[in-house]
Design an enzyme around this catalytic site. Structure first.
Site, PDB file in Angstrom:
ATOM      1  N   LYS A 120      33.392  32.239  41.810  1.00  0.00           N
ATOM      2  CA  LYS A 120      33.753  33.583  42.416  1.00  0.00           C
ATOM      3  C   LYS A 120      32.343  34.089  41.737  1.00  0.00           C
ATOM      4  O   LYS A 120      31.311  35.226  43.376  1.00  0.00           O
ATOM      5  CB  LYS A 120      34.288  34.621  41.218  1.00  0.00           C
ATOM      6  CG  LYS A 120      34.091  35.866  42.011  1.00  0.00           C
ATOM      7  CD  LYS A 120      34.253  36.736  40.768  1.00  0.00           C
ATOM      8  CE  LYS A 120      34.122  38.302  41.493  1.00  0.00           C
ATOM      9  NZ  LYS A 120      33.264  39.550  40.901  1.00  0.00           N
ATOM     10  N   ASP A 138      38.339  36.188  43.609  1.00  0.00           N
ATOM     11  CA  ASP A 138      38.785  37.291  42.333  1.00  0.00           C
ATOM     12  C   ASP A 138      39.974  36.614  42.564  1.00  0.00           C
ATOM     13  O   ASP A 138      40.429  36.791  43.528  1.00  0.00           O
ATOM     14  CB  ASP A 138      38.106  38.558  41.793  1.00  0.00           C
ATOM     15  CG  ASP A 138      38.351  39.444  42.578  1.00  0.00           C
ATOM     16  OD1 ASP A 138      39.571  39.694  44.117  1.00  0.00           O
ATOM     17  OD2 ASP A 138      37.417  40.525  43.169  1.00  0.00           O
TER      18      ASP A 138
END
Length: 209
Positions: A120, A138
């Site tokens: 991420k 996320d």
DNA sequence: AACTCGGGGCA
DNA sequence: TGCCCAGAGTT
């Protein structure tokens, strides 16, 4: 098809949530990398409380690589997991000097080799600093994208592929904060507030009220 | 895939 | 107080 659906959600969510209230503050790829490492498991708002002092005291990889762990911990205290993050920051600075000529690398593999940088965080750096189409997934993006029907992927990587395909290049950034705001305020993991949701009618996962 | 880490926000 | 996370690393 997916693009039209996503555009509709964007329009509706934007009129509801408006522009992002918080965003990471930085002025170079190096600073962005540090802010991204700090942002894990906390909010941009919290990170922005400590980054001005961090950037002032450790403006270069050389300075950060030579930082005393105790002093760095004190400086970034106030955000979550500060001990782990202090170690990650120092080790990342050392690795930048040793393996990447003091520069922030521009590939996902290289970024993910840095301590404290997962997929991420690597995608944030790629998209923001290198204008690459790589949607940072996320927990909010993962959950909301699936509920809205933009992806049926079972893993964050699959959802990333689907959403990145919908929004190539840098357009993802117009959508990202909306998914996060929506996930935090309405489309919560537990007990989503569907009765207040601006896209309840169009959402394939909406709970009848 | 499941588990650990471990501090701030909030009811 | 107790419960919940705007992840990454390890097994």
């Amino acid at each position: 098809m997916a693009r039209e659906k996503a555009d509709f959600f964007i329009q509706r969510l934007r009129s509801y949530y408006g522009e992002p209230t918080t965003a990471l503050e930085y002025s170079s790829p190096f600073q962005l990398l540090l802010a991204v490492i700090l942002s894990a498991q906390t909010t941009d708002k919290q990170v922005n409380k400590v980054t001005p002092r961090l950037f002032a005291q450790y403006p270069t990889p050389e300075k950060l690589a030579a930082a005393h762990p105790d002093e760095l911990e004190k400086l970034i205290r106030g955000i979550g997991l500060f001990r782990n993050k202090a170690r990650a920051l120092i080790n990342t600075a050392q690795m930048l000097l040793r393996d990447f000529n003091g520069q922030v690398p521009g590939s996902r593999e290289e970024l993910m080799s840095l301590p404290g940088v997962g997929r991420k965080s690597a995608n944030v750096v790629l998209a923001v600093a290198f204008a690459r189409a790589s949607f940072p997934v996320d927990t909010h993006v993962f959950r909301v994208s699936r509920r809205l029907g933009l992806s049926q992927g079972q893993t964050p990587e699959q959802v990333e592929k689907d959403v990145t395909a919908i929004y190539p290049e840098k357009e993802w950034i117009k959508f990202h904060h909306l998914l996060i705001s929506h996930g935090r305020e309405i489309c919560k993991a537990r007990r989503p507030l569907c009765s207040r949701c601006p896209v309840q009618k169009e959402c394939p996962s909406s709970i009848a009220v």
